[in-house]
Design a protein around this motif. Structure first.
Motif, PDB file in Angstrom:
ATOM      1  N   PHE A 205       0.825  -1.201   0.000  1.00 42.81           N
ATOM      2  CA  PHE A 205       0.000   0.000   0.000  1.00 42.81           C
ATOM      3  C   PHE A 205       0.863   1.256   0.000  1.00 42.81           C
ATOM      4  O   PHE A 205       2.017   1.237   0.417  1.00 42.81           O
ATOM      5  CB  PHE A 205      -0.921   0.017   1.227  1.00 42.81           C
ATOM      6  CG  PHE A 205      -1.967  -1.056   1.205  1.00 42.81           C
ATOM      7  CD1 PHE A 205      -3.251  -0.787   0.756  1.00 42.81           C
ATOM      8  CD2 PHE A 205      -1.678  -2.341   1.638  1.00 42.81           C
ATOM      9  CE1 PHE A 205      -4.222  -1.772   0.730  1.00 42.81           C
ATOM     10  CE2 PHE A 205      -2.633  -3.340   1.624  1.00 42.81           C
ATOM     11  CZ  PHE A 205      -3.922  -3.055   1.163  1.00 42.81           C
ATOM     12  N   ASN A 206       0.254   2.345  -0.476  1.00 36.18           N
ATOM     13  CA  ASN A 206       0.902   3.640  -0.361  1.00 36.18           C
ATOM     14  C   ASN A 206       0.837   4.113   1.086  1.00 36.18           C
ATOM     15  O   ASN A 206      -0.022   3.666   1.863  1.00 36.18           O
ATOM     16  CB  ASN A 206       0.207   4.658  -1.272  1.00 36.18           C
ATOM     17  CG  ASN A 206       0.500   4.395  -2.743  1.00 36.18           C
ATOM     18  OD1 ASN A 206       1.635   4.130  -3.122  1.00 36.18           O
ATOM     19  ND2 ASN A 206      -0.526   4.473  -3.576  1.00 36.18           N
ATOM     20  N   PRO A 207       1.739   5.013   1.485  1.00 33.14           N
ATOM     21  CA  PRO A 207       1.689   5.547   2.855  1.00 33.14           C
ATOM     22  C   PRO A 207       0.331   6.198   3.139  1.00 33.14           C
ATOM     23  O   PRO A 207      -0.317   6.745   2.243  1.00 33.14           O
ATOM     24  CB  PRO A 207       2.812   6.590   2.864  1.00 33.14           C
ATOM     25  CG  PRO A 207       3.750   6.140   1.784  1.00 33.14           C
ATOM     26  CD  PRO A 207       2.884   5.538   0.721  1.00 33.14           C
ATOM     27  N   THR A 208      -0.094   6.127   4.380  1.00 32.10           N
ATOM     28  CA  THR A 208      -1.393   6.678   4.766  1.00 32.10           C
ATOM     29  C   THR A 208      -1.388   8.204   4.687  1.00 32.10           C
ATOM     30  O   THR A 208      -0.545   8.864   5.285  1.00 32.10           O
ATOM     31  CB  THR A 208      -1.760   6.244   6.201  1.00 32.10           C
ATOM     32  OG1 THR A 208      -1.822   4.812   6.244  1.00 32.10           O
ATOM     33  CG2 THR A 208      -3.096   6.823   6.622  1.00 32.10           C
ATOM     34  N   CYS A 209      -2.329   8.733   3.907  1.00 30.48           N
ATOM     35  CA  CYS A 209      -2.551  10.175   3.809  1.00 30.48           C
ATOM     36  C   CYS A 209      -3.927  10.361   3.189  1.00 30.48           C
ATOM     37  O   CYS A 209      -4.460   9.439   2.566  1.00 30.48           O
ATOM     38  CB  CYS A 209      -1.478  10.875   2.975  1.00 30.48           C
ATOM     39  SG  CYS A 209      -1.234  10.194   1.308  1.00 30.48           S
ATOM     40  N   SER A 210      -4.521  11.515   3.359  1.00 26.93           N
ATOM     41  CA  SER A 210      -5.855  11.760   2.829  1.00 26.93           C
ATOM     42  C   SER A 210      -5.783  12.752   1.674  1.00 26.93           C
ATOM     43  O   SER A 210      -4.849  13.552   1.572  1.00 26.93           O
ATOM     44  CB  SER A 210      -6.782  12.284   3.924  1.00 26.93           C
ATOM     45  OG  SER A 210      -6.286  13.494   4.457  1.00 26.93           O
ATOM     46  N   ILE A 211      -6.788  12.701   0.815  1.00 26.68           N
ATOM     47  CA  ILE A 211      -6.854  13.613  -0.332  1.00 26.68           C
ATOM     48  C   ILE A 211      -7.590  14.879   0.091  1.00 26.68           C
ATOM     49  O   ILE A 211      -8.761  14.833   0.467  1.00 26.68           O
ATOM     50  CB  ILE A 211      -7.575  12.957  -1.521  1.00 26.68           C
ATOM     51  CG1 ILE A 211      -6.853  11.673  -1.955  1.00 26.68           C
ATOM     52  CG2 ILE A 211      -7.660  13.933  -2.692  1.00 26.68           C
ATOM     53  CD1 ILE A 211      -7.614  10.867  -2.991  1.00 26.68           C
ATOM     54  N   SER A 212      -6.900  15.999   0.028  1.00 28.13           N
ATOM     55  CA  SER A 212      -7.523  17.284   0.362  1.00 28.13           C
ATOM     56  C   SER A 212      -7.413  18.289  -0.770  1.00 28.13           C
ATOM     57  O   SER A 212      -8.098  19.306  -0.764  1.00 28.13           O
ATOM     58  CB  SER A 212      -6.887  17.868   1.630  1.00 28.13           C
ATOM     59  OG  SER A 212      -5.498  18.087   1.429  1.00 28.13           O
ATOM     60  N   ASN A 213      -6.562  17.997  -1.762  1.00 32.24           N
ATOM     61  CA  ASN A 213      -6.304  18.956  -2.832  1.00 32.24           C
ATOM     62  C   ASN A 213      -6.308  18.242  -4.180  1.00 32.24           C
ATOM     63  O   ASN A 213      -5.352  17.529  -4.510  1.00 32.24           O
ATOM     64  CB  ASN A 213      -4.961  19.644  -2.600  1.00 32.24           C
ATOM     65  CG  ASN A 213      -4.637  20.658  -3.690  1.00 32.24           C
ATOM     66  OD1 ASN A 213      -5.482  21.002  -4.522  1.00 32.24           O
ATOM     67  ND2 ASN A 213      -3.399  21.138  -3.696  1.00 32.24           N
ATOM     68  N   TYR A 214      -7.380  18.415  -4.944  1.00 27.38           N
ATOM     69  CA  TYR A 214      -7.476  17.755  -6.242  1.00 27.38           C
ATOM     70  C   TYR A 214      -6.656  18.454  -7.322  1.00 27.38           C
ATOM     71  O   TYR A 214      -6.656  18.019  -8.471  1.00 27.38           O
ATOM     72  CB  TYR A 214      -8.943  17.611  -6.661  1.00 27.38           C
ATOM     73  CG  TYR A 214      -9.570  16.356  -6.096  1.00 27.38           C
ATOM     74  CD1 TYR A 214      -9.674  15.201  -6.865  1.00 27.38           C
ATOM     75  CD2 TYR A 214     -10.010  16.309  -4.782  1.00 27.38           C
ATOM     76  CE1 TYR A 214     -10.219  14.033  -6.340  1.00 27.38           C
ATOM     77  CE2 TYR A 214     -10.557  15.145  -4.247  1.00 27.38           C
ATOM     78  CZ  TYR A 214     -10.658  14.019  -5.030  1.00 27.38           C
ATOM     79  OH  TYR A 214     -11.188  12.862  -4.513  1.00 27.38           O
ATOM     80  N   ASN A 215      -5.955  19.496  -6.973  1.00 29.30           N
ATOM     81  CA  ASN A 215      -4.998  20.099  -7.896  1.00 29.30           C
ATOM     82  C   ASN A 215      -3.586  19.574  -7.666  1.00 29.30           C
ATOM     83  O   ASN A 215      -2.640  20.072  -8.260  1.00 29.30           O
ATOM     84  CB  ASN A 215      -5.025  21.625  -7.768  1.00 29.30           C
ATOM     85  CG  ASN A 215      -6.244  22.223  -8.436  1.00 29.30           C
ATOM     86  OD1 ASN A 215      -6.537  21.888  -9.590  1.00 29.30           O
ATOM     87  ND2 ASN A 215      -6.973  23.073  -7.739  1.00 29.30           N
ATOM     88  N   ASP A 216      -3.477  18.563  -6.831  1.00 32.10           N
ATOM     89  CA  ASP A 216      -2.200  17.898  -6.586  1.00 32.10           C
ATOM     90  C   ASP A 216      -2.339  16.450  -7.066  1.00 32.10           C
ATOM     91  O   ASP A 216      -2.904  15.603  -6.372  1.00 32.10           O
ATOM     92  CB  ASP A 216      -1.869  17.943  -5.096  1.00 32.10           C
ATOM     93  CG  ASP A 216      -0.521  17.312  -4.760  1.00 32.10           C
ATOM     94  OD1 ASP A 216       0.014  16.540  -5.586  1.00 32.10           O
ATOM     95  OD2 ASP A 216      -0.007  17.569  -3.646  1.00 32.10           O
ATOM     96  N   ALA A 217      -1.827  16.160  -8.266  1.00 27.65           N
ATOM     97  CA  ALA A 217      -1.997  14.835  -8.864  1.00 27.65           C
ATOM     98  C   ALA A 217      -1.366  13.746  -8.021  1.00 27.65           C
ATOM     99  O   ALA A 217      -1.901  12.628  -7.935  1.00 27.65           O
ATOM    100  CB  ALA A 217      -1.406  14.826 -10.277  1.00 27.65           C
ATOM    101  N   ASN A 218      -0.224  14.038  -7.390  1.00 28.83           N
ATOM    102  CA  ASN A 218       0.425  13.034  -6.550  1.00 28.83           C
ATOM    103  C   ASN A 218      -0.461  12.658  -5.374  1.00 28.83           C
ATOM    104  O   ASN A 218      -0.589  11.484  -5.029  1.00 28.83           O
ATOM    105  CB  ASN A 218       1.774  13.560  -6.050  1.00 28.83           C
ATOM    106  CG  ASN A 218       2.823  13.602  -7.133  1.00 28.83           C
ATOM    107  OD1 ASN A 218       3.340  12.572  -7.555  1.00 28.83           O
ATOM    108  ND2 ASN A 218       3.125  14.806  -7.606  1.00 28.83           N
ATOM    109  N   GLN A 219      -1.113  13.647  -4.783  1.00 31.26           N
ATOM    110  CA  GLN A 219      -1.983  13.384  -3.648  1.00 31.26           C
ATOM    111  C   GLN A 219      -3.213  12.582  -4.082  1.00 31.26           C
ATOM    112  O   GLN A 219      -3.620  11.635  -3.410  1.00 31.26           O
ATOM    113  CB  GLN A 219      -2.414  14.712  -3.019  1.00 31.26           C
ATOM    114  CG  GLN A 219      -3.123  14.570  -1.699  1.00 31.26           C
ATOM    115  CD  GLN A 219      -3.513  15.917  -1.127  1.00 31.26           C
ATOM    116  OE1 GLN A 219      -4.679  16.277  -1.131  1.00 31.26           O
ATOM    117  NE2 GLN A 219      -2.530  16.675  -0.640  1.00 31.26           N
ATOM    118  N   VAL A 220      -3.794  12.938  -5.215  1.00 30.23           N
ATOM    119  CA  VAL A 220      -4.991  12.255  -5.697  1.00 30.23           C
ATOM    120  C   VAL A 220      -4.698  10.783  -5.986  1.00 30.23           C
ATOM    121  O   VAL A 220      -5.538   9.911  -5.728  1.00 30.23           O
ATOM    122  CB  VAL A 220      -5.533  12.950  -6.969  1.00 30.23           C
ATOM    123  CG1 VAL A 220      -6.677  12.153  -7.594  1.00 30.23           C
ATOM    124  CG2 VAL A 220      -6.006  14.362  -6.640  1.00 30.23           C
TER     125      VAL A 220
END
Length: 550
Positions: A205-220
């Motif tokens: 799995f990827n490290p635990t984090c939440s999506i808060s910014n859909y203008n950040d492709a890495n985060q999405v």
């Protein structure tokens, strides 16, 4: 003469261009490095000193040819049987009921395919909401819809009557916290990312984090969508297990896949997975070498970091702009006259890359794109009109929604006891009962599937509009349709493109031998006919086609 030495490495990319192509770094000394996007094939090139310019040109041409082969091998055909068009999403139906529906209705009425809810084991959630199907526990084929034996039988029976199966597959993630046991009896501990039924561990799995910014492709793409444990599709073990799951479904006879949450996965990783899929099973009637049809859930309304064009090189996409735009038009927010250039001019992906729909299981509940503009079964007149337009127009691969009724947006399908899914009942007019809406059994929709089949291959011609909300067009000389979304009647002599004769209006009725249970329309030798649609009609549409000639 130069001697070229090649080595290939397939590696995940994190920022691929939208269109597959070779890039060549020849600015440095050998070895030269080449990359094929979006599959991230890296090639190192060693050259012995000599007259290398001509050799490099020859090799570059070879590489370009290979790139075109890779693109040509991508499969964008839904693998329908000849003469059939259009699929239906039988949302949350049981496998045995779908098999019977293929034999009793979908096959006889010309449907080409069906999308099913996720087939793999999901977390059992309190209250049994519909969305528990999107919380995987394992890839075992047991859900509330049935077990693997029932699913395999369903696919076989549907293929036998010309109806193809497309599975909604979920491999972006596994279940969120609280999903401790599944529909096949497996247990899991999402809090520690332990899913022994696959098996997956925290290493996958990827490290635990939440999506808060859909203008950040890495985060999405790397963080967790609403707490769902985010798998790393660049991980070789994850790829192996996903490919194994999808290839097993192909062996059972499915024709393709809806890829859930594709926007939340890297296109390069998906390209690797798709590239490892087997050809379709010829024992189920597919042609030799046929590839699975892939349509990817990518919600792209503009204004975000991720674009659907990043995915259209490896599969079709679910075109949410179509759903949003058709809803605005038939709700009266846009005039129907503007539909004259319906298609890519509206920001849609190319026709063969667009899976189109009026609504889907998400946005009819207010999830996903479209908001209050999305049309659903709850506004039947506008819904019938929009569905008729989608099926009459040649753009895209259309999918009809088949719902169960709901008031609570978390509400699961009708059950017999709060747990076990209930079978739909059927009324004398072929509509459904027992809490099932079954839009695909509405006369105005199943007859437009037959319309689309009759019009197959014919171009849109003879467009007419009144400058506002009355429009008509033909599909060559095979079919004709007219719409009235104004608050006054349509009464006009219009060019239908059809051969002279009398036709059954398949919206108001059905052809029964040499008669029609609804309105009939006479087309003159010049192709013109007097077309009337009352503003108070229940459906606002009139449709004729050559197979409904009396």
């Amino acid at each position: 003469m130069s001697i070229w030495q090649l080595s290939y490495l397939i590696a995940p990319s994190r920022d691929p261009p939208a269109i597959p192509h070779w890039s060549i770094d020849g600015s440095a000394d050998p070895p030269y490095k080449l990359e094929l996007w979006p599959f991230r094939i890296q090639t190192e090139l060693s050259v012995q000193p000599s007259s290398s310019r001509s050799s490099k040109m020859i090799f570059t041409k070879t590489l370009l040819a290979l790139a075109f082969v890779a693109i040509a091998n991508a499969q964008f055909s839904p693998n329908y049987e000849s003469g059939r068009n259009g699929m239906v999403h039988l949302f949350e139906w049981k496998w045995d009921d779908i098999a019977a529906e293929c034999e009793n209705f979908l096959g006889p009425y010309g449907y080409a395919g069906l999308q099913v809810s996720p087939v793999n084991e999901n977390a059992v959630k309190s209250g049994r909401p519909w969305w528990e199907r999107y919380q995987p526990i394992s890839y075992k084929l047991t859900t509330r819809s049935g077990n693997e034996e029932q699913f395999a039988s369903m696919v076989k029976r549907c293929n036998a009557v010309g109806v193809r199966t497309y599975v909604d597959v979920v491999f972006n993630h596994m279940a969120a916290d609280g999903g401790t046991y599944g529909t096949a009896g497996s247990t899991a501990d999402p809090s520690t990312k332990s899913f022994p039924g696959v098996p997956f561990s925290s290493l996958d799995f990827n490290p635990t984090c939440s999506i808060s910014n859909y203008n950040d492709a890495n985060q999405v793409r790397n963080c967790e969508l609403v707490g769902l444990r985010d798998l790393n599709q660049g991980n070789s073990w994850v790829q192996d297990k996903v490919v194994e799951f999808l290839n097993h479904l192909i062996e059972l006879g499915v024709a393709g896949f809806r890829v859930d949450a594709a926007k939340h996965m890297w296109p390069s990783d998906l390209g690797v997975i798709y590239g490892r899929l087997n050809n379709l099973n010829t024992a189920h009637g597919f042609s030799s070498g046929a590839k699975p049809y892939i349509f990817q859930e990518v919600i792209d309304m503009g204004g975000e970091a991720i674009s659907k064009t990043e995915y259209t090189g490896i599969g079709a996409v679910t075109e949410f702009r179509h759903s949003d735009s058709i809803g605005k038009a038939f709700r009266g927010k846009d005039q129907l006259q503007y539909l004259v250039n319906w298609g890519t001019a509206w920001g849609f992906a190319a026709s063969d890359r667009s899976l189109v729909f009026v609504d889907n299981h998400d946005n009819q509940r207010g999830h996903g794109a479209g908001g209050a503009d999305v049309l659903t079964y709850k506004v039947p007149k506008q819904y019938k009109m929009a569905s008729a337009f989608m099926l009459a127009h040649p753009f895209g691969v259309p999918r009809v929604m088949s719902s169960f009724s709901f008031d609570d947006t978390d509400q699961g399908p009708p059950t017999t006891d709060g747990t076990n899914i209930a079978s739909p009942g059927f009324n004398s007019d072929m509509s459904c009962s027992g809490g099932w809406v079954c839009e695909h059994r509405w006369r105005q929709i199943y007859n437009m599937v037959a319309f689309r089949n009759a019009a197959d291959g014919a171009e849109l011609q003879n467009w007419w509009d009144n400058g506002s909300n009355q429009i008509s067009f033909s599909r060559g000389n095979k079919a004709f349709v007219a719409f009235n979304n104004d608050n006054y009647d349509l009464n006009s002599s219009l060019q239908t493109g059809l051969p002279a004769g009398t036709y059954c209006d398949v919206i108001s009725g059905v052809k029964n031998g040499s008669s029609c249970t609804g309105k009939s329309v006479t087309v003159g030798s010049d192709g013109r006919a007097s077309i009337s649609i009352s503003s108070s009609a229940d459906d606002g549409v009139l449709a004729l086609h050559v197979n409904a000639k009396l």
